[in-house]
Design a protein around this motif. Structure first.
Motif, PDB file in Angstrom:
ATOM      1  N   VAL A  91       0.840  -1.195   0.000  1.00 55.86           N
ATOM      2  CA  VAL A  91       0.000   0.000   0.000  1.00 55.86           C
ATOM      3  C   VAL A  91       0.884   1.257   0.000  1.00 55.86           C
ATOM      4  O   VAL A  91       1.781   1.409   0.813  1.00 55.86           O
ATOM      5  CB  VAL A  91      -0.926   0.010   1.236  1.00 55.86           C
ATOM      6  CG1 VAL A  91      -1.743   1.297   1.287  1.00 55.86           C
ATOM      7  CG2 VAL A  91      -1.848  -1.206   1.204  1.00 55.86           C
ATOM      8  N   GLU A  92       0.597   2.152  -0.939  1.00 54.93           N
ATOM      9  CA  GLU A  92       1.406   3.362  -1.082  1.00 54.93           C
ATOM     10  C   GLU A  92       0.966   4.433  -0.076  1.00 54.93           C
ATOM     11  O   GLU A  92      -0.054   4.285   0.598  1.00 54.93           O
ATOM     12  CB  GLU A  92       1.266   3.952  -2.496  1.00 54.93           C
ATOM     13  CG  GLU A  92       1.369   2.942  -3.620  1.00 54.93           C
ATOM     14  CD  GLU A  92       0.016   2.421  -4.061  1.00 54.93           C
ATOM     15  OE1 GLU A  92      -0.133   2.158  -5.264  1.00 54.93           O
ATOM     16  OE2 GLU A  92      -0.893   2.283  -3.201  1.00 54.93           O
ATOM     17  N   SER A  93       1.722   5.508  -0.030  1.00 55.87           N
ATOM     18  CA  SER A  93       1.345   6.659   0.802  1.00 55.87           C
ATOM     19  C   SER A  93       0.103   7.313   0.203  1.00 55.87           C
ATOM     20  O   SER A  93      -0.220   7.112  -0.982  1.00 55.87           O
ATOM     21  CB  SER A  93       2.486   7.678   0.853  1.00 55.87           C
ATOM     22  OG  SER A  93       2.692   8.248  -0.436  1.00 55.87           O
ATOM     23  N   ALA A  94      -0.584   8.111   1.031  1.00 58.09           N
ATOM     24  CA  ALA A  94      -1.802   8.779   0.562  1.00 58.09           C
ATOM     25  C   ALA A  94      -1.504   9.676  -0.633  1.00 58.09           C
ATOM     26  O   ALA A  94      -2.293   9.751  -1.596  1.00 58.09           O
ATOM     27  CB  ALA A  94      -2.407   9.586   1.703  1.00 58.09           C
ATOM     28  N   GLU A 106      -3.078   9.265  -4.414  1.00 58.03           N
ATOM     29  CA  GLU A 106      -3.863  10.325  -5.047  1.00 58.03           C
ATOM     30  C   GLU A 106      -3.322  10.653  -6.441  1.00 58.03           C
ATOM     31  O   GLU A 106      -4.093  10.866  -7.376  1.00 58.03           O
ATOM     32  CB  GLU A 106      -3.839  11.581  -4.173  1.00 58.03           C
ATOM     33  CG  GLU A 106      -4.859  11.542  -3.056  1.00 58.03           C
ATOM     34  CD  GLU A 106      -5.015  12.889  -2.373  1.00 58.03           C
ATOM     35  OE1 GLU A 106      -6.170  13.292  -2.120  1.00 58.03           O
ATOM     36  OE2 GLU A 106      -3.981  13.541  -2.107  1.00 58.03           O
ATOM     37  N   LEU A 107      -1.990  10.672  -6.573  1.00 59.20           N
ATOM     38  CA  LEU A 107      -1.386  10.939  -7.877  1.00 59.20           C
ATOM     39  C   LEU A 107      -1.772   9.885  -8.907  1.00 59.20           C
ATOM     40  O   LEU A 107      -1.864  10.170 -10.098  1.00 59.20           O
ATOM     41  CB  LEU A 107       0.144  10.992  -7.747  1.00 59.20           C
ATOM     42  CG  LEU A 107       0.723  12.243  -7.066  1.00 59.20           C
ATOM     43  CD1 LEU A 107       2.231  12.095  -6.876  1.00 59.20           C
ATOM     44  CD2 LEU A 107       0.414  13.498  -7.906  1.00 59.20           C
ATOM     45  N   ASN A 108      -2.012   8.663  -8.420  1.00 56.69           N
ATOM     46  CA  ASN A 108      -2.372   7.567  -9.317  1.00 56.69           C
ATOM     47  C   ASN A 108      -3.886   7.358  -9.409  1.00 56.69           C
ATOM     48  O   ASN A 108      -4.338   6.324  -9.906  1.00 56.69           O
ATOM     49  CB  ASN A 108      -1.700   6.266  -8.855  1.00 56.69           C
ATOM     50  CG  ASN A 108      -0.197   6.305  -9.047  1.00 56.69           C
ATOM     51  OD1 ASN A 108       0.282   6.704 -10.103  1.00 56.69           O
ATOM     52  ND2 ASN A 108       0.543   5.886  -8.029  1.00 56.69           N
TER      53      ASN A 108
END
Length: 435
Positions: free
Chosen positions: A299-302, A306-308
């Motif tokens: 899981v990526e950072s918030a 959002e960028l993706n």
């Protein structure tokens, strides 16, 4: 003769003499149980002229009734053991076997008993009965009382006949009942007690009520009730996936915060599958590593999400399902996936792969299970030592299972990162399915 040709009231007086049920042996050795209903046919003068007999094959019904009684008895014993407590129960069993062994040695060695021998036999059996009554082990209390009564008679009237076979038979029945309690504890409760799994007494009572409330002459209802009780009682001493994961899930927000990430949404689809207690601890170890990996590497950072075009909160999903004779525990997340290029670089760096060597993503994923291989840029208190995936496989294999990574189909947009499922397969005897 007492009914036919007599007034109708004679039928009521004598109907107890009419055979209500009997068993016949079929040619192939099968036993068939037949139930008979007798109804009088009277004339205008209220005289019984004929008897109408209705014959029903109740073989299956009697089998189901016997099974229902067995289930009720087992649930009753489980409730008694739980009420007494594990320590007291085990102490009772040990002491009871010791006293019964003493009695058997005395009986076997005695041709003509002395007053002292009878007194010892009585005292030992009285102790077994007293302890059983104290703890509420009614099944043992009843059979011990029968044996004690025989000793009491011999003690009161020492001239009574010493029947060695009879006293051995009564002793055997008592030992059999103590062994029955011990076996039920071993089968249903021993592992749960040692590993601290809570067993709800209210559940035991509820299961007994299921059997008590069903119409015992309704074959379909009885069959359904027994299936329900067996299914749920089979889960006694097991642990649910939700319960197993509870401490891990509760720790996730803190872990996410330390990683600078939004706590993930966690979805558990257990499909009624519970883990045997001897499996639960090993799987707790597995999931400790697996969920840490998911929040750390998956899981990526918030901000990145959002960028993706993803919601700030990631999702980790555990799906537990049966496949053939095995159970599969599949853990996945909606993160970016495995950095296959980074694994390649680390494998070359660690000497596991030659530079320029051709290797598929599937084989690269296998290298993720190699001890010491990590894609983390630095070692922290959370990750970077390369033991997570290695430990997962080790724990799974100790249970007779396997652990592997299954990639989602490759697309042009995810050539560097490959979404995957951590797939753990366990043998069927590791789980219990509650229907």
């Amino acid at each position: 003769d007492a009914i036919l040709g007599e007034e109708a009231m004679m039928f009521d007086f004598n109907r107890h003499c009419l055979v209500p049920e009997f068993t016949i042996e079929m040619p192939e050795g099968r036993r068939k149980i037949l139930e008979l209903d007798w109804d009088p046919i009277v004339n205008e003068s209220d005289i019984v002229e004929r008897l109408m007999i209705t014959v029903r094959d109740v073989t299956e019904l009697r089998g189901l009734q016997a099974e229902a009684e067995k289930q009720k008895s087992e649930l009753q014993i489980i409730g008694q053991i739980l009420s007494a407590g594990t320590d007291k129960f085990l102490s009772f069993i040990k002491n009871a076997f010791h006293l019964l062994d003493d009695n058997e040695k005395l009986i076997q060695a005695t041709a003509t008993p002395s007053i002292e021998v009878i007194a010892t036999l009585f005292r030992n059996m009285h102790t077994v009965k007293g302890n059983a009554r104290t703890y509420g082990f009614n099944g043992v209390t009843d059979v011990a009382h029968e044996a004690e009564s025989t000793y009491a008679l011999l003690r009161k009237d020492f001239g009574a006949t010493w029947d060695k076979d009879k006293v051995l038979s009564e002793l055997s029945r008592t030992r059999g009942q103590v062994s029955h309690y011990a076996q039920i504890y071993k089968d249903k409760l021993s592992s749960s007690s040692s590993d601290g799994v809570y067993v709800d007494l209210a559940l035991i009572e509820k299961l007994r009520n299921v059997l008590d409330s069903v119409n015992e002459r309704d074959v379909s209802a009885l069959r359904s009730a027994i299936t329900t009780v067996k299914s749920i009682s089979g889960a006694i001493g097991t642990e649910s996936i939700v319960s197993l994961l509870d401490p891990i899930i509760r720790a996730m927000p803190s872990l996410a915060d330390r990683l600078g990430k939004t706590p993930p949404n966690i979805i558990i689809e257990d499909n009624g599958i519970r883990l045997a207690v001897n499996v639960a601890q090993a799987m707790k170890n597995v999931f400790t590593h697996a969920f840490r990996n998911a929040i750390d590497h998956g899981v990526e950072s918030a901000e990145e999400r959002e960028l993706n075009g993803k919601p700030q909160q990631g999702t980790i999903t555990l799906n537990v399902r049966e496949e053939g004779t095995d159970v599969v525990l599949g853990l996945s997340d909606d993160g970016r996936g495995m950095a296959v290029n980074k694994i390649r670089e680390k494998a070359i760096e660690n000497g596991l792969l030659e530079a320029g060597a051709e290797i598929t993503d599937v084989l690269l994923a296998e290298l993720a299970f190699h001890s010491g291989l990590s894609t983390a840029d630095k070692v922290s208190e959370i990750s970077g030592r390369g033991v997570g995936m290695d430990a997962i496989r080790k724990f799974a294999e100790e249970l007779g299972g396997t652990a592997e990574l299954r990639f989602a189909p490759k697309t042009a947009s995810n050539s560097e990162f490959r979404p995957f499922e951590l797939r753990i397969e366990l043998p069927a005897d590791c789980i219990v399915k509650v229907v």
